[in-house]
Write a protein that holds these residues in place. Structure first.
Motif, PDB file in Angstrom:
ATOM      1  N   UNK A  11      13.910  36.928  42.970  1.00  0.00           N
ATOM      2  CA  UNK A  11      13.799  35.513  43.342  1.00  0.00           C
ATOM      3  C   UNK A  11      14.553  35.181  44.617  1.00  0.00           C
ATOM      4  N   UNK A  12      15.283  36.159  45.178  1.00  0.00           N
ATOM      5  CA  UNK A  12      15.924  35.967  46.475  1.00  0.00           C
ATOM      6  C   UNK A  12      17.374  35.543  46.455  1.00  0.00           C
ATOM      7  N   UNK A  13      18.061  35.676  45.303  1.00  0.00           N
ATOM      8  CA  UNK A  13      19.429  35.158  45.241  1.00  0.00           C
ATOM      9  C   UNK A  13      20.415  35.939  46.110  1.00  0.00           C
ATOM     10  N   UNK A  14      20.081  37.187  46.456  1.00  0.00           N
ATOM     11  CA  UNK A  14      21.006  37.989  47.254  1.00  0.00           C
ATOM     12  C   UNK A  14      20.812  37.810  48.759  1.00  0.00           C
ATOM     13  N   UNK A  15      19.847  37.017  49.146  1.00  0.00           N
ATOM     14  CA  UNK A  15      19.639  36.781  50.577  1.00  0.00           C
ATOM     15  C   UNK A  15      20.848  36.052  51.165  1.00  0.00           C
ATOM     16  N   UNK A  16      21.434  36.620  52.189  1.00  0.00           N
ATOM     17  CA  UNK A  16      22.597  36.013  52.829  1.00  0.00           C
ATOM     18  C   UNK A  16      23.917  36.297  52.150  1.00  0.00           C
ATOM     19  N   UNK A  17      23.914  37.064  51.057  1.00  0.00           N
ATOM     20  CA  UNK A  17      25.160  37.408  50.357  1.00  0.00           C
ATOM     21  C   UNK A  17      25.750  38.670  50.980  1.00  0.00           C
ATOM     22  N   UNK A  18      27.021  38.598  51.341  1.00  0.00           N
ATOM     23  CA  UNK A  18      27.684  39.715  52.027  1.00  0.00           C
ATOM     24  C   UNK A  18      28.421  40.648  51.083  1.00  0.00           C
ATOM     25  N   UNK A  19      28.793  40.166  49.902  1.00  0.00           N
ATOM     26  CA  UNK A  19      29.500  40.994  48.923  1.00  0.00           C
ATOM     27  C   UNK A  19      29.335  40.357  47.555  1.00  0.00           C
ATOM     28  N   UNK A  20      29.489  41.183  46.497  1.00  0.00           N
ATOM     29  CA  UNK A  20      29.295  40.678  45.135  1.00  0.00           C
ATOM     30  C   UNK A  20      30.349  41.293  44.222  1.00  0.00           C
ATOM     31  N   UNK A  21      30.857  40.473  43.299  1.00  0.00           N
ATOM     32  CA  UNK A  21      31.922  40.897  42.388  1.00  0.00           C
ATOM     33  C   UNK A  21      31.494  40.609  40.953  1.00  0.00           C
ATOM     34  N   UNK A  22      31.643  41.611  40.086  1.00  0.00           N
ATOM     35  CA  UNK A  22      31.416  41.433  38.659  1.00  0.00           C
ATOM     36  C   UNK A  22      32.706  41.667  37.894  1.00  0.00           C
ATOM     37  N   UNK A  39      27.520  45.169  49.309  1.00  0.00           N
ATOM     38  CA  UNK A  39      28.723  45.852  48.833  1.00  0.00           C
ATOM     39  C   UNK A  39      29.301  45.137  47.611  1.00  0.00           C
ATOM     40  N   UNK A  40      29.632  45.913  46.587  1.00  0.00           N
ATOM     41  CA  UNK A  40      30.091  45.298  45.351  1.00  0.00           C
ATOM     42  C   UNK A  40      31.202  46.066  44.680  1.00  0.00           C
ATOM     43  N   UNK A  41      31.815  45.415  43.686  1.00  0.00           N
ATOM     44  CA  UNK A  41      32.820  46.049  42.842  1.00  0.00           C
ATOM     45  C   UNK A  41      32.699  45.423  41.459  1.00  0.00           C
ATOM     46  N   UNK A  42      32.974  46.235  40.438  1.00  0.00           N
ATOM     47  CA  UNK A  42      32.825  45.802  39.048  1.00  0.00           C
ATOM     48  C   UNK A  42      34.150  46.022  38.342  1.00  0.00           C
ATOM     49  N   UNK A  43      34.789  44.946  37.918  1.00  0.00           N
ATOM     50  CA  UNK A  43      36.132  44.999  37.354  1.00  0.00           C
ATOM     51  C   UNK A  43      36.110  44.819  35.838  1.00  0.00           C
ATOM     52  N   UNK A  44      37.094  45.416  35.189  1.00  0.00           N
ATOM     53  CA  UNK A  44      37.256  45.299  33.748  1.00  0.00           C
ATOM     54  C   UNK A  44      38.535  44.517  33.453  1.00  0.00           C
ATOM     55  N   UNK A  45      38.422  43.511  32.573  1.00  0.00           N
ATOM     56  CA  UNK A  45      39.558  42.696  32.155  1.00  0.00           C
ATOM     57  C   UNK A  45      39.874  43.000  30.699  1.00  0.00           C
ATOM     58  N   UNK A  46      41.081  43.495  30.437  1.00  0.00           N
ATOM     59  CA  UNK A  46      41.493  43.736  29.066  1.00  0.00           C
ATOM     60  C   UNK A  46      41.625  42.434  28.300  1.00  0.00           C
ATOM     61  N   UNK A  47      41.004  42.392  27.111  1.00  0.00           N
ATOM     62  CA  UNK A  47      41.034  41.142  26.334  1.00  0.00           C
ATOM     63  C   UNK A  47      41.606  41.363  24.941  1.00  0.00           C
ATOM     64  N   UNK A  48      42.264  42.516  24.735  1.00  0.00           N
ATOM     65  CA  UNK A  48      42.872  42.775  23.438  1.00  0.00           C
ATOM     66  C   UNK A  48      42.698  44.218  23.027  1.00  0.00           C
ATOM     67  N   UNK A  49      43.793  44.860  22.671  1.00  0.00           N
ATOM     68  CA  UNK A  49      43.772  46.267  22.269  1.00  0.00           C
ATOM     69  C   UNK A  49      44.025  46.381  20.765  1.00  0.00           C
ATOM     70  N   UNK A  50      43.861  47.597  20.266  1.00  0.00           N
ATOM     71  CA  UNK A  50      44.121  47.832  18.841  1.00  0.00           C
ATOM     72  C   UNK A  50      45.565  47.485  18.493  1.00  0.00           C
ATOM     73  N   UNK A  51      46.490  47.814  19.400  1.00  0.00           N
ATOM     74  CA  UNK A  51      47.899  47.527  19.160  1.00  0.00           C
ATOM     75  C   UNK A  51      48.173  46.026  19.098  1.00  0.00           C
ATOM     76  N   UNK A  52      47.289  45.244  19.688  1.00  0.00           N
ATOM     77  CA  UNK A  52      47.454  43.792  19.703  1.00  0.00           C
ATOM     78  C   UNK A  52      46.619  43.115  18.618  1.00  0.00           C
ATOM     79  N   UNK A  53      46.076  43.917  17.694  1.00  0.00           N
ATOM     80  CA  UNK A  53      45.291  43.348  16.602  1.00  0.00           C
ATOM     81  C   UNK A  53      43.812  43.216  16.890  1.00  0.00           C
ATOM     82  N   UNK A  54      43.348  43.892  17.935  1.00  0.00           N
ATOM     83  CA  UNK A  54      41.928  43.845  18.295  1.00  0.00           C
ATOM     84  C   UNK A  54      41.383  45.283  18.333  1.00  0.00           C
ATOM     85  N   UNK A  55      41.125  45.886  17.187  1.00  0.00           N
ATOM     86  CA  UNK A  55      40.749  47.302  17.161  1.00  0.00           C
ATOM     87  C   UNK A  55      39.292  47.587  17.475  1.00  0.00           C
TER      88      UNK A  55
END
Length: 389
Positions: free
Chosen positions: A149-160, A341-357
């Motif tokens: 649909x053309x959403x990337x037209x004119x976009x110089x970088x993208x972040x996820x 050009x892009x980059x894809x980041x991961x955000x920790x939202x809870x580990x097993x040690x924190x009660x999120x196994x």
């Protein structure tokens, strides 16, 4: 730039979206809610490139004598066909559907990022676009629709950015060029010749043919792929027969593949077809392979990887930023990063040690809301650094 994360709104948005999940290609109420909140925030514009997706934008007002740039931030809207197993007071109200991959958190963080940047237009030049993408969870995926649909037209970088079962508030940056895998799948249909269970010599047993095919499929990675490369071939379905005294006429195998290298992806497909045809021929059976090409691997740029490492460390501190080789799962963010050009980041939202196994897609997957302001700070920082850098 100093700013306050709108935490009250952030939690309100997240809990509303968590309570009202919708499946891929059906995100009507979700996209309507997001659009209403974006209008209240006061973004500069909103478009619907596809029925249930949104693109919003905020233009900076900081004076500059350099050409301005555009950076896109992306989140996903759809939920999974999974019954939520939790006692949250805001658990899903839609039976059999839930946000157990964290897309509710993604949308809430993106709305908060949009609000912060709309309140601080004087802090940057250029444009920030916000992609609220439909249908990440279902092939062929909404990202391809939006790109078409053309959403990337004119976009110089993208972040996820994606929440993950890891220590709350930490960021993982994949240092490999591929932040995910390519995913493909196949259905293998074998036709033998049915027979009485006591007279196998009068038929062609599709179960035997299928068993040999499955064994041979498991040799592809170990004998055809460079051991330094990531690759998986997983037969996951085997159906045949309905009664114990009948050799069935047909059998069906389902499988999934994951690769990072495009040449490995091509080779694995070729080997699957060759194995199926050869084994079936050896037994006098017929075989049909129905191939479904899924998402490509997310390709990151070196510049965006290095930028993310620097920005996240500056924003959160060295101790809260880690590196990894990327995930074995697949994601259609790859359609966006193939265009800029892009980059894809991961955000920790809870580990097993924190009660999120439990990991993403588990019925009891949980997002600790303390992580969400961190995601907002990272999204804002990445946008400002790119536009002002």
């Amino acid at each position: 730039m100093h700013f306050d994360v709108p935490e009250t709104d952030l939690i309100r948005w997240r809990r509303h979206l968590h309570e009202h999940p919708e499946l891929a290609y059906r995100e009507e109420a979700t996209s309507a809610y997001v659009e209403e909140e974006l209008r209240a925030i006061g973004v500069d514009g909103i478009e619907r490139p596809v029925k249930t997706s949104l693109v919003a934008w905020v233009k900076g007002t900081k004076p500059t004598d350099k050409p301005t740039k555009t950076v896109a931030l992306r989140c996903d809207l759809d939920a999974l066909p999974v019954e939520e197993a939790s006692d949250l007071p805001f658990k899903s109200k839609n039976p059999g559907v839930s946000h157990v991959c964290g897309h509710d958190a993604h949308m809430a963080m993106m709305l908060a990022t949009a609000k912060v940047l709309a309140q601080h237009r004087d802090a940057f030049s250029g444009t920030v676009k916000f992609f609220f993408q439909h249908a990440e969870e279902q092939i062929p995926g909404g990202a391809a629709d939006m790109v078409a649909a053309g959403v990337m037209e004119g976009v110089d970088a993208v972040v996820g950015l994606h929440v993950w079962n890891a220590k709350t508030g930490t960021i993982l940056v994949a240092t490999d060029r591929q932040a995910s895998t390519a995913s493909d799948s196949a259905v293998i249909r074998i036709e033998g010749c049915g027979a009485h269970g006591s007279a196998p010599h009068t038929g062609i047993d599709p179960i035997l043919v299928g068993a040999e095919i499955v064994q041979a499929l498991h040799t592809i990675v170990s004998r055809n792929i460079n051991p330094e490369h990531f690759a998986v071939v997983s037969p996951t379905i085997f159906r045949a027969g309905t009664v114990v005294n009948v050799i069935p006429q047909t059998a069906e195998i389902g499988l999934n593949t994951r690769t990072k290298d495009p040449e490995d992806r091509k080779l694995i497909k070729e080997r699957i077809f060759t194995i199926c045809e050869s084994v079936a021929k050896a037994h006098g059976a017929k075989v049909e392979v129905e191939w479904e090409q899924g998402y490509a691997a997310i390709e990151q740029s070196d510049d965006m990887i290095n930028r993310a490492l620097r920005v996240c460390r500056e924003t959160l501190g060295e101790e809260n930023v880690g590196t990894w080789h990327g995930m074995s799962a697949s994601e259609d963010f790859s359609a966006f990063s193939a265009e800029a050009p892009g980059v894809y980041l991961i955000l920790g939202c809870g580990s097993a040690e924190e009660g999120c196994p439990y990991s993403n897609h588990h019925p009891s997957f949980r997002v600790r809301e303390e992580a969400l302001p961190v995601g907002v700070r990272v999204e804002v920082a990445m946008a400002l650094d790119y536009l002002n850098g």
